[in-house]
Design a protein around this motif. Structure first.
Motif, short mmCIF file in Angstrom:
data_model
loop_
_atom_site.label_atom_id
_atom_site.label_comp_id
_atom_site.label_asym_id
_atom_site.label_seq_id
_atom_site.Cartn_x
_atom_site.Cartn_y
_atom_site.Cartn_z
N LYS A 109 0.85 -1.19 0.00
CA LYS A 109 0.00 0.00 0.00
C LYS A 109 0.88 1.24 0.00
N VAL A 110 0.34 2.33 -0.50
CA VAL A 110 1.09 3.58 -0.66
C VAL A 110 1.04 4.40 0.62
N CYS A 111 2.21 4.78 1.12
CA CYS A 111 2.32 5.65 2.30
C CYS A 111 2.66 7.09 1.91
N GLY A 112 3.31 7.26 0.80
CA GLY A 112 3.71 8.60 0.39
C GLY A 112 4.05 8.63 -1.09
N GLN A 113 4.18 9.83 -1.62
CA GLN A 113 4.52 10.02 -3.04
C GLN A 113 5.47 11.19 -3.16
N ASN A 114 6.33 11.14 -4.16
CA ASN A 114 7.37 12.16 -4.26
C ASN A 114 6.86 13.51 -4.76
N TYR A 115 5.64 13.59 -5.28
CA TYR A 115 5.03 14.86 -5.67
C TYR A 115 3.67 14.97 -4.98
N ALA A 116 3.46 16.07 -4.31
CA ALA A 116 2.22 16.26 -3.55
C ALA A 116 1.00 16.25 -4.47
N ALA A 117 -0.09 15.75 -3.95
CA ALA A 117 -1.34 15.73 -4.71
C ALA A 117 -1.74 17.15 -5.09
N GLY A 118 -2.16 17.32 -6.33
CA GLY A 118 -2.59 18.63 -6.82
C GLY A 118 -1.50 19.41 -7.52
N LYS A 119 -0.25 19.02 -7.37
CA LYS A 119 0.85 19.73 -8.03
C LYS A 119 0.83 19.42 -9.52
N THR A 120 0.93 20.45 -10.35
CA THR A 120 0.92 20.28 -11.80
C THR A 120 2.34 20.06 -12.30
N ILE A 121 2.55 18.95 -12.97
CA ILE A 121 3.88 18.57 -13.46
C ILE A 121 3.76 17.97 -14.87
N PRO A 122 4.85 17.93 -15.63
CA PRO A 122 4.81 17.24 -16.93
C PRO A 122 4.46 15.77 -16.75
N ILE A 123 3.68 15.22 -17.63
CA ILE A 123 3.26 13.83 -17.50
C ILE A 123 4.42 12.85 -17.70
N SER A 124 5.56 13.35 -18.19
CA SER A 124 6.74 12.49 -18.34
C SER A 124 7.53 12.36 -17.04
N THR A 125 7.13 13.10 -16.00
CA THR A 125 7.84 13.07 -14.73
C THR A 125 7.69 11.70 -14.06
N ARG A 126 8.77 11.21 -13.44
CA ARG A 126 8.71 9.93 -12.75
C ARG A 126 8.04 10.09 -11.39
N LEU A 127 7.02 9.28 -11.14
CA LEU A 127 6.36 9.26 -9.84
C LEU A 127 6.90 8.09 -9.02
#
Length: 222
Positions: A109-127
């Motif tokens: 299960k996911v505990c965290g992500q390297n980019y905060a929810a709602g942040k606009t980034i290029p879709i090529s960015t690695r999550l």
């Protein structure tokens, strides 16, 4: 007979004006080969008027999207949702710092992500998803695996044996002992945590052997 010979000569002369009467080696009349005009070259396809080649590698506004909130989702569900949103560069890591691989995503299960929810980034960015197994609790903060040793002995206390091994030079002579004294085999190193180490933290590493004493993660170091 003379009349027929003359008539044949006249006919041949008349026909020669059109196709020639020079006999070939087989005895049959052969028409002279006359080059014909070459066919008009086919018209090459040209780009549509006003078309412009894109040379700018920067993402356009259409290639940027807001990052969804994945925290609390199963890892497989989070990956599916990310792809549905247009993000395909995905990775994950063990949020407990034990360097375990997420082989079966549905068990994590996911505990965290390297980019905060709602942040606009290029879709090529690695999550990157920080994850733990379903039966585990998320840590207060993302625990990173120890960094690679840079000439000195790192502090491996509480870290998994697997993570400790990965931080050492591959040529290191490493011995891992069961700190409980039960002399158990340490098969799955990500399930064992380091209690003590030799040499001690901060010691210069010059190729000397390293010893780690460990117990299982649900056990207390002696």
């Amino acid at each position: 007979m003379r009349f027929h010979i003359i008539s044949a000569a006249v006919l041949c002369a008349a026909a020669g004006a059109l196709v020639g009467c020079d006999p070939d080696t087989t005895g049959h009349a052969r028409a002279d080969s006359t080059p014909t005009a070459s066919a008009t070259p086919a018209t090459l396809a040209t780009p549509a008027t006003g078309a412009k080649e894109t040379t700018d590698d920067k993402p356009t506004e259409a290639e940027r999207k807001a990052v969804p909130d994945f925290v609390g989702m199963g890892l497989q569900s989070a990956q599916d949702a990310a792809q549905a949103a247009g993000f395909y560069a995905l990775t994950s890591h063990d949020a407990l710092g034990r360097d375990r691989l997420q082989v079966f995503d549905r068990n994590w299960k996911v505990c965290g992500q390297n980019y905060a929810a709602g942040k606009t980034i290029p879709i090529s960015t690695r999550l990157d998803f920080a994850a733990v197994k379903l039966a585990e609790s998320c840590p207060a903060k993302d625990e990173k695996a120890p960094e690679a040793a840079q000439g000195t002995m790192p502090d491996f206390g509480g870290k998994s044996v697997k993570a400790a091994r990965a931080a050492l030079d591959p040529s290191t002579s490493l011995t891992v002992n069961d700190a409980s004294g039960s002399d158990r085999w340490i098969l799955v190193e990500s399930n064992w945590k380091v209690c003590t180490q030799s040499p001690s933290t901060g010691t210069a590493l010059k190729g000397q052997p390293v010893t780690l004493n460990a117990v299982k993660f649900d056990e207390t170091c002696p």
